[in-house]
Write an enzyme that holds these catalytic residues in place. Structure first.
Site, PDB file in Angstrom:
ATOM      1  N   ASN A 124       0.888  -1.163   0.000  1.00  0.00           N
ATOM      2  CA  ASN A 124       0.000   0.000   0.000  1.00  0.00           C
ATOM      3  C   ASN A 124       0.927   1.213   0.000  1.00  0.00           C
ATOM      4  O   ASN A 124       1.606   1.490   0.989  1.00  0.00           O
ATOM      5  CB  ASN A 124      -0.902  -0.024   1.242  1.00  0.00           C
ATOM      6  CG  ASN A 124      -1.825   1.178   1.303  1.00  0.00           C
ATOM      7  OD1 ASN A 124      -1.409   2.295   1.002  1.00  0.00           O
ATOM      8  ND2 ASN A 124      -3.057   0.955   1.707  1.00  0.00           N
ATOM      9  N   GLU A 167      -3.834   1.951  -2.816  1.00  0.00           N
ATOM     10  CA  GLU A 167      -3.881   3.399  -2.560  1.00  0.00           C
ATOM     11  C   GLU A 167      -2.905   4.153  -3.454  1.00  0.00           C
ATOM     12  O   GLU A 167      -2.073   4.919  -2.982  1.00  0.00           O
ATOM     13  CB  GLU A 167      -3.631   3.725  -1.083  1.00  0.00           C
ATOM     14  CG  GLU A 167      -4.849   3.451  -0.212  1.00  0.00           C
ATOM     15  CD  GLU A 167      -4.862   4.287   1.071  1.00  0.00           C
ATOM     16  OE1 GLU A 167      -4.349   3.796   2.085  1.00  0.00           O
ATOM     17  OE2 GLU A 167      -5.397   5.410   1.038  1.00  0.00           O
ATOM     18  N   TYR A 190      -7.778  -3.580  -2.208  1.00  0.00           N
ATOM     19  CA  TYR A 190      -7.712  -2.654  -1.067  1.00  0.00           C
ATOM     20  C   TYR A 190      -9.089  -2.643  -0.419  1.00  0.00           C
ATOM     21  O   TYR A 190     -10.010  -1.983  -0.894  1.00  0.00           O
ATOM     22  CB  TYR A 190      -7.302  -1.265  -1.567  1.00  0.00           C
ATOM     23  CG  TYR A 190      -7.367  -0.159  -0.551  1.00  0.00           C
ATOM     24  CD1 TYR A 190      -6.856  -0.326   0.738  1.00  0.00           C
ATOM     25  CD2 TYR A 190      -7.931   1.075  -0.871  1.00  0.00           C
ATOM     26  CE1 TYR A 190      -6.900   0.699   1.655  1.00  0.00           C
ATOM     27  CE2 TYR A 190      -7.982   2.110   0.042  1.00  0.00           C
ATOM     28  CZ  TYR A 190      -7.471   1.922   1.298  1.00  0.00           C
ATOM     29  OH  TYR A 190      -7.519   2.942   2.216  1.00  0.00           O
ATOM     30  N   ASP A 244      -4.089  -4.899   0.789  1.00  0.00           N
ATOM     31  CA  ASP A 244      -4.388  -4.384   2.125  1.00  0.00           C
ATOM     32  C   ASP A 244      -5.811  -4.803   2.450  1.00  0.00           C
ATOM     33  O   ASP A 244      -6.768  -4.205   1.964  1.00  0.00           O
ATOM     34  CB  ASP A 244      -4.242  -2.862   2.098  1.00  0.00           C
ATOM     35  CG  ASP A 244      -4.652  -2.205   3.410  1.00  0.00           C
ATOM     36  OD1 ASP A 244      -5.050  -2.925   4.344  1.00  0.00           O
ATOM     37  OD2 ASP A 244      -4.581  -0.961   3.481  1.00  0.00           O
ATOM     38  N   ASN A 293      -7.126  -4.775   5.426  1.00  0.00           N
ATOM     39  CA  ASN A 293      -7.606  -4.039   6.600  1.00  0.00           C
ATOM     40  C   ASN A 293      -8.188  -4.975   7.658  1.00  0.00           C
ATOM     41  O   ASN A 293      -9.148  -4.616   8.358  1.00  0.00           O
ATOM     42  CB  ASN A 293      -8.626  -2.957   6.184  1.00  0.00           C
ATOM     43  CG  ASN A 293      -7.947  -1.601   5.966  1.00  0.00           C
ATOM     44  OD1 ASN A 293      -7.096  -1.190   6.762  1.00  0.00           O
ATOM     45  ND2 ASN A 293      -8.291  -0.922   4.889  1.00  0.00           N
ATOM     46  N   ASP A 302       2.984   4.443   5.042  1.00  0.00           N
ATOM     47  CA  ASP A 302       2.679   3.933   6.386  1.00  0.00           C
ATOM     48  C   ASP A 302       2.616   2.403   6.393  1.00  0.00           C
ATOM     49  O   ASP A 302       2.637   1.787   7.461  1.00  0.00           O
ATOM     50  CB  ASP A 302       1.415   4.575   6.973  1.00  0.00           C
ATOM     51  CG  ASP A 302       0.207   4.527   6.046  1.00  0.00           C
ATOM     52  OD1 ASP A 302       0.366   4.243   4.843  1.00  0.00           O
ATOM     53  OD2 ASP A 302      -0.910   4.791   6.533  1.00  0.00           O
ATOM     54  N   HIS A 303       2.572   1.794   5.210  1.00  0.00           N
ATOM     55  CA  HIS A 303       2.632   0.331   5.079  1.00  0.00           C
ATOM     56  C   HIS A 303       4.029  -0.091   4.616  1.00  0.00           C
ATOM     57  O   HIS A 303       4.733   0.691   3.968  1.00  0.00           O
ATOM     58  CB  HIS A 303       1.625  -0.150   4.030  1.00  0.00           C
ATOM     59  CG  HIS A 303       0.198   0.075   4.413  1.00  0.00           C
ATOM     60  ND1 HIS A 303      -0.649  -0.938   4.796  1.00  0.00           N
ATOM     61  CD2 HIS A 303      -0.537   1.213   4.457  1.00  0.00           C
ATOM     62  CE1 HIS A 303      -1.850  -0.437   5.053  1.00  0.00           C
ATOM     63  NE2 HIS A 303      -1.809   0.871   4.863  1.00  0.00           N
TER      64      HIS A 303
END
Lengths: 267, 267
Positions: free
Chosen positions: A8, A36, A115, A156, A158, A257-258
């Site tokens: 991501n 993303e 995602y 991702d 989540n 951030d990933h």
DNA sequence: CTTGGTAGG
DNA sequence: CCTATCAAG
């Protein structure tokens, strides 16, 4: 040998600004799956540069400009590109893209970059959307596996699967991303033969993680979640020799951030 | 001796991030007048720190959050703060603030920080708003000077007075900021006794300038405009010993697209 | 080209 | 705390 990386990127422009290009050159995957992307097709292609075949699901629904977006970049040609996991309600959401790639042994691989919706927001309620998307994934994966091809779903999701998959599991038992229903969805996926490469090669845990909030000292304290996956059909999974998470050495060296999840398949 | 500095900070947060604090400490003015503060009163006070008396006209009209905003920071107490130049139509626009400050000789100084409308936009048409604001300034200045006090109007007038006051004067003869009507307004102001300190101490020109677009190589080519002024009532002007524009040495050392105008008064 | 607000994560 | 878009300058 097939090296596959998924990440991501949290905005391809920001990722490149912060140093993604150096990681990509050093890692040199055959297939790179991104989530993303948050950019137009033109911007994505400009950043990756030449020598890639690219499948890109850019979100097209109203007000989604600069949000979501998933893509697959492949060194080999992409035979067929499919966007969206199926149901009309997810048309143009920019969260699912498939690429059919012919492997050296003549077999077909369906690579998927997805995602999954964040469920954590209250207004509008998103958890229902997330469950509906998971249902759509189950149906689409079942259909893809029917003809015996290799299938690799990366992205991702989540969702952290088990307690070892997030640092603060106690505090997050009632939070989207670690709800019993979400974890059960992964349980049933893995029970039906799909393999979580990150855990197969990641040891017993706790960790390794693939996402850390930018806020506070989450990264430095390794207060992360493993929510980014490579999930392979049984035959493909059997050929895997490695799967590692490329956690940046320091906070300053992060370009998302990933962290990327990188696997090697002997196929 | 009274040292006065005026500057369009183009966002107090961005200015501090880029190094305004070092300039302020080195320059150490008695009175600092700012335009385009672009922050709440709390944020402004947090950035300036203690030991200042502050008058701040924060824009309060709908949709103006983070826009405009003018302020006066004074080492001496501010007796009276007045916001807006008068007419109802400019209520809460965040473009005019006055501070009454008692000087060492017992006289009162009305210091003004103003940020005149940019007229360059077509939709909505802003040039009429600009002229109306200039009218309001004329009326307010006349009223302030009536009782013989010292008056000092500082700020970004968004008008270059003469050909020497902008590099590309030929190309800008029909552009807002150098229109005949705007220049005539300054002519009549100076003809009625108000003094342009920047020109009095700035030589014959061309230049010096106080604003350069961020775009392209405007700064490196010194393709600027002198649109930031210290304009003093006659008696106060007569006491001035110096007025200089603090152009940053290099592009990288700029902390605003405008440069401070710094004057010294022996009063 | 830069500012801040904003929605989204 | 970071992303991108947006209006404004």
């Amino acid at each position: 040998m097939l090296k596959v990386a998924t990440v991501n990127v949290n905005g391809i422009r920001a990722a490149y600004r912060r140093g993604m290009a150096a990681w990509l050159e050093q890692t040199d995957p055959e297939i790179l799956l991104m989530q993303e992307v948050r950019a137009t097709d033109e911007v994505l292609r400009d950043h990756l540069g030449g020598d890639w075949h690219i499948a890109h699901a850019e979100p097209v629904i109203e007000g989604s400009k600069g949000r979501a977006g998933v893509a697959i970049a492949s060194r080999r040609p992409i035979k067929l590109e499919t966007v969206d996991p199926g149901p009309e309600r997810f048309a143009g959401c920019g969260r699912w893209v498939e690429a059919e790639i012919v492997l050296d042994d003549g077999n077909t691989l369906s690579a998927i970059s997805t995602y999954v919706f964040t469920g954590e927001f209250e207004t509008p309620p998103r958890q229902a959307e997330k469950y509906a998307f998971l249902d759509a994934i189950t149906n689409r994966l079942t259909a893809l596996r029917a003809d015996g091809r290799h299938v690799l779903m990366c992205g991702d999701l989540n969702i952290a699967h088990r307690e070892v998959d997030l640092k603060a599991w106690k505090a997050n038992r009632k939070k989207s991303g670690f709800l019993p229903e979400e974890r059960a969805w992964l349980d049933s996926l893995f029970e039906s033969g799909w393999v979580d490469l990150g855990r197969r090669f990641g040891g017993e845990g706790p960790g390794p993680y693939s996402w850390w909030s930018w806020r506070g000292k989450a990264f430095d304290n390794d207060a992360g979640w493993r929510i980014d996956y490579q999930i392979a059909s049984p035959q493909l999974a059997a050929s895997a020799t490695d799967c590692v998470i490329h956690r940046a050495p320091t906070y300053a060296e992060r370009w998302s951030d990933h962290a990327p999840v990188v696997a090697t398949y002997e196929i």
